[in-house]
Design an enzyme around this catalytic site. Structure first.
Site, PDB file in Angstrom:
ATOM      1  N   HIS A  31      21.125  31.103 115.077  1.00  0.00           N
ATOM      2  CA  HIS A  31      20.497  31.110 116.040  1.00  0.00           C
ATOM      3  C   HIS A  31      20.646  29.597 117.002  1.00  0.00           C
ATOM      4  O   HIS A  31      20.126  28.614 115.537  1.00  0.00           O
ATOM      5  CB  HIS A  31      19.274  31.409 116.490  1.00  0.00           C
ATOM      6  CG  HIS A  31      17.583  31.660 115.917  1.00  0.00           C
ATOM      7  ND1 HIS A  31      17.827  30.799 114.538  1.00  0.00           N
ATOM      8  CD2 HIS A  31      17.204  29.990 116.402  1.00  0.00           C
ATOM      9  CE1 HIS A  31      16.733  30.396 114.488  1.00  0.00           C
ATOM     10  NE2 HIS A  31      16.182  29.094 115.233  1.00  0.00           N
TER      11      HIS A  31
ATOM     12  N   ASP B  47      17.981  27.291 118.893  1.00  0.00           N
ATOM     13  CA  ASP B  47      16.543  27.516 120.039  1.00  0.00           C
ATOM     14  C   ASP B  47      16.987  26.944 121.111  1.00  0.00           C
ATOM     15  O   ASP B  47      17.127  26.901 122.235  1.00  0.00           O
ATOM     16  CB  ASP B  47      15.775  26.154 119.576  1.00  0.00           C
ATOM     17  CG  ASP B  47      15.130  26.623 117.659  1.00  0.00           C
ATOM     18  OD1 ASP B  47      15.624  27.397 117.548  1.00  0.00           O
ATOM     19  OD2 ASP B  47      14.929  25.000 117.621  1.00  0.00           O
TER      20      ASP B  47
ATOM     21  N   HIS C  68      20.934  27.519 112.845  1.00  0.00           N
ATOM     22  CA  HIS C  68      20.028  27.500 111.780  1.00  0.00           C
ATOM     23  C   HIS C  68      19.740  28.458 111.100  1.00  0.00           C
ATOM     24  O   HIS C  68      19.893  29.869 112.850  1.00  0.00           O
ATOM     25  CB  HIS C  68      18.856  26.329 111.704  1.00  0.00           C
ATOM     26  CG  HIS C  68      18.073  26.267 112.830  1.00  0.00           C
ATOM     27  ND1 HIS C  68      18.133  26.486 114.094  1.00  0.00           N
ATOM     28  CD2 HIS C  68      17.009  26.497 112.754  1.00  0.00           C
ATOM     29  CE1 HIS C  68      17.351  26.378 114.955  1.00  0.00           C
ATOM     30  NE2 HIS C  68      16.051  26.873 114.079  1.00  0.00           N
TER      31      HIS C  68
ATOM     32  N   ARG D 164       6.046  22.477 115.384  1.00  0.00           N
ATOM     33  CA  ARG D 164       7.869  22.425 115.733  1.00  0.00           C
ATOM     34  C   ARG D 164       7.301  21.513 117.093  1.00  0.00           C
ATOM     35  O   ARG D 164       6.683  22.004 118.106  1.00  0.00           O
ATOM     36  CB  ARG D 164       8.805  23.047 115.660  1.00  0.00           C
ATOM     37  CG  ARG D 164       9.826  23.469 115.949  1.00  0.00           C
ATOM     38  CD  ARG D 164      11.476  24.112 116.490  1.00  0.00           C
ATOM     39  NE  ARG D 164      11.257  24.436 117.353  1.00  0.00           N
ATOM     40  CZ  ARG D 164      11.669  25.622 117.928  1.00  0.00           C
ATOM     41  NH1 ARG D 164      12.197  26.265 117.125  1.00  0.00           N
ATOM     42  NH2 ARG D 164      11.674  26.260 119.055  1.00  0.00           N
TER      43      ARG D 164
END
Ligand code: SIN
Length: 298
Positions: free
Chosen positions: A122, A124, A271, A286
């Site tokens: 995907h 983000d 990723h 994150r």
């Protein structure tokens, strides 16, 4: 065995064009592969980042699409400050965050987890109207083995398409849906479902606003269908593109250590995180940098 070679064609179908890049003065940049990824050395992210270092980090990201740092014992405040160098911070529409820091998403899997973040290829939050430009993940606890993250260059995936496929995809848009990705996903963190989740229509080929290169912009995590074509055609084309973009030629793989950081550019990278370390624990934070509305420029 099926192959992606063209019949009667010599040499690799995908040829990555290498350019002589300007040397860096304030940081050391070591490429992981010719196509994607570089480790950055000679910088301490717990210290103020000087203007020239900031400029060189921007360039290192643009040239390598994902950059990695080692042995960065940063605080949450350092992490937020570092993220703000690259833009406003994005708040995730569904995922759990650190108490009192809504911009800091929790990344955590252990023995009791029903799932781990990012197990499907995907980019983000591509379901947002203005999806995040980049994500900065600090892993502060990780297993001795496993828990790697794979990154794939969507410039390379685009470049390797046939000219006929590029022509077909040019001007097409796709629907990115947050609902199936997020509903119920974070229940184990005590997150209540929302009434609605974001969704958006984006060009299948997007032009990167800084490099002006073209990147394939569909992903298995969020893209449900192409707009304006029959659903069987949409399924066929998307399945082909999902398989195509997973070609290892377009990838690098990052092995985490305690206090490693990865900073990826969601505008040109997908990723996938490997949950191969159960029952061990992997934990991180994150920070996600806000982005612009994707566009296509011929
Ligand atoms: C994610 O942000 O998708 C998770 C990546 C990872 O845990 O390596």
């Amino acid at each position: 065995m099926r192959t992606n070679q063209l019949k009667g064609h010599n040499g690799p179908r995908y040829r990555h064009e290498t350019h002589v890049e300007k040397p860096f003065e304030t940081i050391e940049v070591k490429k992981l592969t010719p196509v994607i990824g570089a480790e950055i050395h000679q910088i301490d992210l717990s210290k103020p980042i000087l203007a020239k270092q900031q400029e060189e980090l921007h360039r290192a990201l643009a040239e390598n699409q994902v950059i990695f740092f080692r042995d960065q014992d940063i605080s949450k405040e350092n992490h937020v400050t570092f993220g703000r160098i690259f833009g406003d911070l994005h708040i995730h529409p569904a995922a759990p965050h650190v108490t009192n820091i809504p911009e800091m998403m929790l990344i955590q899997a252990d023995r009791n987890s029903p799932r781990a973040n990012g197990e499907v290829w995907h980019t983000d939050v591509s379901c947002d109207q203005e999806p995040p430009m980049g994500s900065i993940l600090h892993i502060y606890e990780c297993p001795e083995n496993g828990g790697d993250t794979l990154f794939a260059s969507m410039y390379a995936a685009y470049d390797a398409l046939s000219e006929r496929m590029k022509t077909y995809l040019q001007g097409l848009t796709a629907f990115h849906d947050g609902e199936p990705a997020y509903r119920g996903t974070y229940a184990n963190f005590g997150v209540q479902d929302k009434t609605n989740y974001p969704h958006a229509e984006h060009p299948v080929i997007r032009t990167h606003p800084i490099t002006l290169k073209k990147a394939l912009y569909i992903n298995k995590g969020f893209t449900s269908h192409l707009i304006g074509v029959p659903i069987d055609e949409s399924d066929g084309i998307l399945n082909y593109l999902f398989e195509h973009m997973e070609n290892p030629l377009f990838q690098c793989r990052f092995k985490w250590q305690k206090n490693s950081i990865a900073f990826w550019d969601n505008r040109c990278v997908q990723h996938r995180a490997m949950w191969d370390y159960w029952p061990n624990t992997r934990s991180g934070h994150r920070i996600t940098v806000a982005g612009d509305r994707p566009f296509f420029q011929a």
